[in-house]
Design a protein around this motif. Structure first.
Motif, PDB file in Angstrom:
ATOM      1  N   HIS A  33       0.766  -1.089  -0.136  1.00  0.00           N
ATOM      2  CA  HIS A  33      -0.177   0.009  -0.024  1.00  0.00           C
ATOM      3  C   HIS A  33       0.958   1.187   0.070  1.00  0.00           C
ATOM      4  O   HIS A  33       0.554   2.165  -0.743  1.00  0.00           O
ATOM      5  CB  HIS A  33      -0.962   0.016   1.378  1.00  0.00           C
ATOM      6  CG  HIS A  33      -1.925   1.055   1.333  1.00  0.00           C
ATOM      7  ND1 HIS A  33      -3.042   1.073   0.564  1.00  0.00           N
ATOM      8  CD2 HIS A  33      -1.936   2.392   2.012  1.00  0.00           C
ATOM      9  CE1 HIS A  33      -3.794   2.106   0.604  1.00  0.00           C
ATOM     10  NE2 HIS A  33      -3.079   2.929   1.572  1.00  0.00           N
ATOM     11  N   ARG A  36       2.876   1.694  -3.394  1.00  0.00           N
ATOM     12  CA  ARG A  36       1.871   2.313  -4.486  1.00  0.00           C
ATOM     13  C   ARG A  36       1.393   3.385  -4.301  1.00  0.00           C
ATOM     14  O   ARG A  36       1.185   4.296  -5.112  1.00  0.00           O
ATOM     15  CB  ARG A  36       0.451   1.285  -4.649  1.00  0.00           C
ATOM     16  CG  ARG A  36       0.846  -0.342  -4.816  1.00  0.00           C
ATOM     17  CD  ARG A  36       1.311  -0.429  -6.337  1.00  0.00           C
ATOM     18  NE  ARG A  36       2.640  -0.066  -6.565  1.00  0.00           N
ATOM     19  CZ  ARG A  36       3.754  -0.869  -5.977  1.00  0.00           C
ATOM     20  NH1 ARG A  36       3.624  -2.297  -5.524  1.00  0.00           N
ATOM     21  NH2 ARG A  36       5.001  -0.616  -6.122  1.00  0.00           N
ATOM     22  N   LYS A  37       1.128   3.970  -3.006  1.00  0.00           N
ATOM     23  CA  LYS A  37       0.965   5.345  -2.832  1.00  0.00           C
ATOM     24  C   LYS A  37       2.087   6.267  -3.223  1.00  0.00           C
ATOM     25  O   LYS A  37       1.665   7.644  -3.660  1.00  0.00           O
ATOM     26  CB  LYS A  37       0.544   5.422  -1.216  1.00  0.00           C
ATOM     27  CG  LYS A  37      -0.327   6.683  -0.822  1.00  0.00           C
ATOM     28  CD  LYS A  37      -0.671   6.475   0.799  1.00  0.00           C
ATOM     29  CE  LYS A  37      -1.565   7.557   1.302  1.00  0.00           C
ATOM     30  NZ  LYS A  37      -1.756   7.370   2.563  1.00  0.00           N
ATOM     31  N   GLU A  39       4.283   5.663  -5.482  1.00  0.00           N
ATOM     32  CA  GLU A  39       4.328   5.634  -6.938  1.00  0.00           C
ATOM     33  C   GLU A  39       3.405   6.536  -7.610  1.00  0.00           C
ATOM     34  O   GLU A  39       3.775   7.320  -8.353  1.00  0.00           O
ATOM     35  CB  GLU A  39       4.204   4.267  -7.245  1.00  0.00           C
ATOM     36  CG  GLU A  39       4.694   3.959  -8.797  1.00  0.00           C
ATOM     37  CD  GLU A  39       4.705   2.571  -9.112  1.00  0.00           C
ATOM     38  OE1 GLU A  39       4.855   2.223 -10.379  1.00  0.00           O
ATOM     39  OE2 GLU A  39       4.249   1.719  -8.130  1.00  0.00           O
TER      40      GLU A  39
ATOM     41  N   MET B 221      -8.102  -2.528   2.702  1.00  0.00           N
ATOM     42  CA  MET B 221      -6.409  -2.143   2.412  1.00  0.00           C
ATOM     43  C   MET B 221      -5.834  -2.672   1.093  1.00  0.00           C
ATOM     44  O   MET B 221      -5.573  -1.855   0.045  1.00  0.00           O
ATOM     45  CB  MET B 221      -5.667  -2.505   3.542  1.00  0.00           C
ATOM     46  CG  MET B 221      -5.717  -1.653   5.065  1.00  0.00           C
ATOM     47  SD  MET B 221      -5.284   0.097   4.534  1.00  0.00           S
ATOM     48  CE  MET B 221      -3.408   0.066   4.247  1.00  0.00           C
ATOM     49  N   ARG B 224      -8.013  -0.991  -1.711  1.00  0.00           N
ATOM     50  CA  ARG B 224      -7.337   0.493  -2.173  1.00  0.00           C
ATOM     51  C   ARG B 224      -6.051   0.332  -2.784  1.00  0.00           C
ATOM     52  O   ARG B 224      -6.014   1.209  -3.619  1.00  0.00           O
ATOM     53  CB  ARG B 224      -7.237   1.170  -0.811  1.00  0.00           C
ATOM     54  CG  ARG B 224      -8.728   1.572   0.114  1.00  0.00           C
ATOM     55  CD  ARG B 224      -8.318   1.787   1.442  1.00  0.00           C
ATOM     56  NE  ARG B 224      -7.561   3.401   1.400  1.00  0.00           N
ATOM     57  CZ  ARG B 224      -7.998   4.328   1.137  1.00  0.00           C
ATOM     58  NH1 ARG B 224      -9.480   4.579   0.772  1.00  0.00           N
ATOM     59  NH2 ARG B 224      -7.376   5.381   1.244  1.00  0.00           N
ATOM     60  N   THR B 225      -5.140  -0.661  -2.410  1.00  0.00           N
ATOM     61  CA  THR B 225      -3.992  -0.679  -3.199  1.00  0.00           C
ATOM     62  C   THR B 225      -4.102  -1.007  -4.550  1.00  0.00           C
ATOM     63  O   THR B 225      -3.465  -0.529  -5.449  1.00  0.00           O
ATOM     64  CB  THR B 225      -2.985  -1.822  -2.274  1.00  0.00           C
ATOM     65  OG1 THR B 225      -2.958  -1.401  -0.929  1.00  0.00           O
ATOM     66  CG2 THR B 225      -1.528  -1.675  -2.942  1.00  0.00           C
ATOM     67  N   MET B 228      -5.445   1.712  -6.752  1.00  0.00           N
ATOM     68  CA  MET B 228      -3.979   2.592  -6.973  1.00  0.00           C
ATOM     69  C   MET B 228      -3.291   2.016  -7.968  1.00  0.00           C
ATOM     70  O   MET B 228      -2.751   2.714  -8.767  1.00  0.00           O
ATOM     71  CB  MET B 228      -3.450   2.833  -5.660  1.00  0.00           C
ATOM     72  CG  MET B 228      -3.831   3.758  -4.846  1.00  0.00           C
ATOM     73  SD  MET B 228      -2.770   4.462  -3.447  1.00  0.00           S
ATOM     74  CE  MET B 228      -2.864   3.178  -2.250  1.00  0.00           C
ATOM     75  N   ARG B 229      -3.148   0.690  -8.013  1.00  0.00           N
ATOM     76  CA  ARG B 229      -2.058  -0.191  -8.952  1.00  0.00           C
ATOM     77  C   ARG B 229      -2.782   0.122 -10.436  1.00  0.00           C
ATOM     78  O   ARG B 229      -2.075   0.235 -11.407  1.00  0.00           O
ATOM     79  CB  ARG B 229      -1.966  -1.463  -8.556  1.00  0.00           C
ATOM     80  CG  ARG B 229      -0.938  -2.213  -9.210  1.00  0.00           C
ATOM     81  CD  ARG B 229      -0.755  -3.697  -8.964  1.00  0.00           C
ATOM     82  NE  ARG B 229      -1.389  -4.320  -7.713  1.00  0.00           N
ATOM     83  CZ  ARG B 229      -0.591  -4.280  -6.522  1.00  0.00           C
ATOM     84  NH1 ARG B 229       0.653  -3.804  -6.810  1.00  0.00           N
ATOM     85  NH2 ARG B 229      -1.032  -4.687  -5.615  1.00  0.00           N
ATOM     86  N   ILE B 232      -2.224   3.581 -11.718  1.00  0.00           N
ATOM     87  CA  ILE B 232      -0.932   3.882 -11.962  1.00  0.00           C
ATOM     88  C   ILE B 232      -0.545   3.261 -13.542  1.00  0.00           C
ATOM     89  O   ILE B 232       0.168   3.744 -14.131  1.00  0.00           O
ATOM     90  CB  ILE B 232       0.058   3.047 -10.981  1.00  0.00           C
ATOM     91  CG1 ILE B 232       0.260   3.725  -9.653  1.00  0.00           C
ATOM     92  CG2 ILE B 232       1.767   2.990 -11.493  1.00  0.00           C
ATOM     93  CD1 ILE B 232       0.647   3.124  -8.527  1.00  0.00           C
TER      94      ILE B 232
END
Lengths: 52, 255
Positions: A33, A36-37, A39, B221, B224-225, B228-229, B232
């Motif tokens: 987490h 990635r945050k 990045e 959690m 959420r990651t 974001m991935r 990105i």
């Protein structure tokens, strides 16, 4: 230890295994987490000057 | 109160989950303290199994959560295949390592409980074997997610495997009724009510609730990651696309 009787090692071993596996999973999820945050923040910062 | 379809929007999901996470974590911590106090100091030793019954308070919630996360993955697979919702894919992908970890805890604690009670760490009993199959399915799904780069394509392939693998969940649940097993039959979720004494049942239910809230915290959690991935990935592709187009535009000007 003595309160748990002759099988204390098995009982404590079970809780130890649970702490290791679930603790390892938690650490991995938190590390992923954070990575990635960071990045995404770097990408957004790079994009910011480009946008009008 | 937001509807489930409103929450299924990734932006709204990120906002609501950020507010929910501290409450979930706090509630899980309080319930762990109460549950383990009950497990070690309030609940008596079993008349047959003695002190080894203390292993039940981590073994049983881990088994329930191993099966719960697979059921959640199956529901998400339906969402991903039928409605092609990206958040369903995100939920499905984030659930796999959590379900695998709880299944592994169930198998390890079961082995450590089996040795003093049955005289063996492992037997090829229907319940134990179907639980091992569940772990292998989880590992196959996690490997498949890593094999295919494009998330939507990977999601579709994984969804089909997940739906096929769901057949193992009723086998795990009813294995103790369908076959002669060394593993004891269900003693909490029964048509005629639990057969465990209330002094052991309440710490078990509190521990199960604590593990469940913590597992949901982990799942949110991880989701959420994953959101974001994917962002990105989209931004990186857009940047590469822009970089590809820039030299050709300059060439056009030069002509």
């Amino acid at each position: 230890m003595s309160a748990l009787g002759q099988h204390a090692a098995f009982i404590l071993g079970s809780y130890g295994a649970a702490v290791l596996v679930i603790g390892g999973l938690t650490a991995w999820i938190l590390a992923d987490h954070r990575a990635r945050k960071a990045e995404l923040a770097a990408l957004d910062a790079r994009r910011a000057p480009e946008s009008p | 109160m937001p509807s489930i379809t409103a929450l299924a929007n990734p932006t709204r999901f990120m906002a609501y989950s950020a507010k929910l996470l501290p409450w979930l974590g706090g509630a899980a911590a309080i319930l762990f303290a109460i549950g383990f106090y009950g497990a070690f100091f309030a609940a008596p030793a079993d008349y047959q199994q003695g002190q080894t019954i203390r292993i039940m308070y981590v073994h049983v919630p881990a088994a329930w959560l191993g099966m719960f996360f697979y059921t959640l993955m199956t529901a998400s697979a339906v969402g991903a295949l039928v409605w092609r919702h990206p958040l369903a894919e995100v939920a499905q992908k984030a659930a796999a390592p959590i379900g695998a970890a709880f299944t592994l805890v169930c198998l390890l604690t079961g082995a450590l409980w089996g040795r003093p009670m049955w005289g063996a760490y492992w037997v090829w009993d229907a319940r134990l074997t179907s639980m091992l199959v569940l772990l292998l399915i989880y590992l196959a799904i996690m490997a498949l997610w890593r094999t295919i780069d494009e998330p939507t394509q990977a999601g579709r392939v994984v969804s089909i495997l997940t739906l096929v693998g769901f057949v193992n969940i009723p086998i795990i649940k009813f294995s103790v009724d369908w076959w002669n097993t060394l593993h004891q039959p269900a003693s909490v979720f029964r048509m005629d009510g639990p057969t465990i004494h209330p002094s052991m049942l309440w710490p078990l239910l509190v521990c199960a609730l604590a593990f469940s809230l913590f597992a949901i915290w982990l799942h949110l959690m991880a989701m959420r990651t994953e959101v974001m991935r994917r962002r990105i990935r989209t931004l990186t592709i857009l940047a590469a696309d822009r970089a590809d187009r820039a030299p050709s535009a300059l060439e056009g000007l030069a002509r």
